[in-house]
Design an enzyme around this catalytic site. Sequence first.
Site, PDB file in Angstrom:
ATOM      1  N   GLY A  10       0.821  -1.207   0.000  1.00  0.00           N
ATOM      2  CA  GLY A  10       0.000   0.000   0.000  1.00  0.00           C
ATOM      3  C   GLY A  10       0.853   1.254   0.000  1.00  0.00           C
ATOM      4  N   GLY A  14      -0.666   7.830   0.817  1.00  0.00           N
ATOM      5  CA  GLY A  14      -0.953   7.896   2.243  1.00  0.00           C
ATOM      6  C   GLY A  14       0.145   7.399   3.172  1.00  0.00           C
ATOM      7  CB  ILE A  15      -0.156   5.367   6.286  1.00  0.00           C
ATOM      8  CG1 ILE A  15      -1.122   6.334   6.998  1.00  0.00           C
ATOM      9  CG2 ILE A  15       0.769   4.697   7.287  1.00  0.00           C
ATOM     10  CD1 ILE A  15      -2.130   5.661   7.941  1.00  0.00           C
ATOM     11  CG  ASP A  61      -6.100  -6.656  -6.525  1.00  0.00           C
ATOM     12  OD1 ASP A  61      -6.210  -6.611  -5.280  1.00  0.00           O
ATOM     13  OD2 ASP A  61      -7.057  -6.503  -7.309  1.00  0.00           O
ATOM     14  CB  SER A 139      -7.874   1.334  12.107  1.00  0.00           C
ATOM     15  OG  SER A 139      -8.811   2.346  12.371  1.00  0.00           O
ATOM     16  CE1 TYR A 152     -10.258  -0.068   7.458  1.00  0.00           C
ATOM     17  CE2 TYR A 152     -10.934   0.800   9.591  1.00  0.00           C
ATOM     18  CZ  TYR A 152     -10.036   0.762   8.541  1.00  0.00           C
ATOM     19  OH  TYR A 152      -8.898   1.549   8.571  1.00  0.00           O
ATOM     20  CE  LYS A 156      -7.387  -1.618   8.854  1.00  0.00           C
ATOM     21  NZ  LYS A 156      -6.077  -1.678   8.184  1.00  0.00           N
TER      22      LYS A 156
END
Length: 260
Positions: A10, A14-15, A61, A139, A152, A156
């Site tokens: 990823g 972003g992060i 992917d 998260s 989600y 997480k």
Amino acid sequence: MAQKTALITGASSGIGAAFARTAAARGYDLILVARRQERLEALAEECRKAHGVDTEVLAADLAKPEDVAQLVKKIAGLPSLELLVNNAGFGTTGHFADVDLDKHLDMLQVHVTATMRFTHAALEGMIARRKGGIVNVSSLSAFLAMPNAVTYCATKMWLVTFSQALAKELAGTGVHVQVLCPGFTYTEFHDTPEFAKFKRTDVSTGLWMPAADVVNESMAALEADRVVCIPGRKNRLLMALNRSPLGPLLVWMLARKRYE
Ligand SMILES: NC(=O)c1ccc[n+]([C@@H]2O[C@H](COP(=O)([O-])OP(=O)(O)OC[C@H]3O[C@@H](n4cnc5c(N)ncnc54)[C@H](OP(=O)(O)O)[C@@H]3O)[C@@H](O)[C@H]2O)c1
């Protein structure tokens, strides 16, 4: 200086991109993974130019088992992997029953299966070399069990328990595991079609953090061998509030808006 490599999933925004920049600045060669190859190539060139590190880009992917299997082979054969950042992830909005099952299954694959397989592939070499760090990006939602984010929050939370238990097994091996639990972070996470109706201004500005600050706290926590990293003082306060009798009110406030 001995070669050391960081593999970051990823990394195209972003992060993950912030991890790549920070790792390059610390002298890590980079292997950057995500679907958007052009983004990865631009970041790789930026890091090469700025820090003189070697870079490799792997378009994959992580919802596809065949792409994950190829990466597993790659990771197992890396002679100098010192940092693995399992960061790729995405969110959905809406009630569990209303969201396409394939999206839930993709999320399980990206957040859980890919992380488990990459960690397993990395550990043999890291343990043998008695050196390495694994950061699993979870998260704050892990601790909140919110409606409209069922899979989600559940995936997480899996990352939290997995990392905490694994860190105990790895004590004394020289390999450190961290679960990073950011709160609201300025990235492209909320720019997907799912979040079309989400407005960043719905959340108090003081709760948002830049991705680079999240990564700096994560790297400091990794060096200090702190397993659970909640970046940002306000996020740590929120989690203290969540553990108090006011916890259900916090979950209600964060989840009361539906964006589908
Ligand atoms: N931003 C927040 O407020 C926040 C808060 C807490 C936790 N997090 C977590 O932080 C992590 C990074 O997210 P972010 O905030 O930096 O969001 P982002 O900017 O949207 O980055 C997400 C990254 O994951 C990659 N990705 C998503 N699905 C993928 C797939 N199927 N295969 C491969 N790569 C995939 C994306 O790359 P491609 O699209 O190029 O594949 C992108 O590089 C996620 O795990 C997220 O859950 C974010």
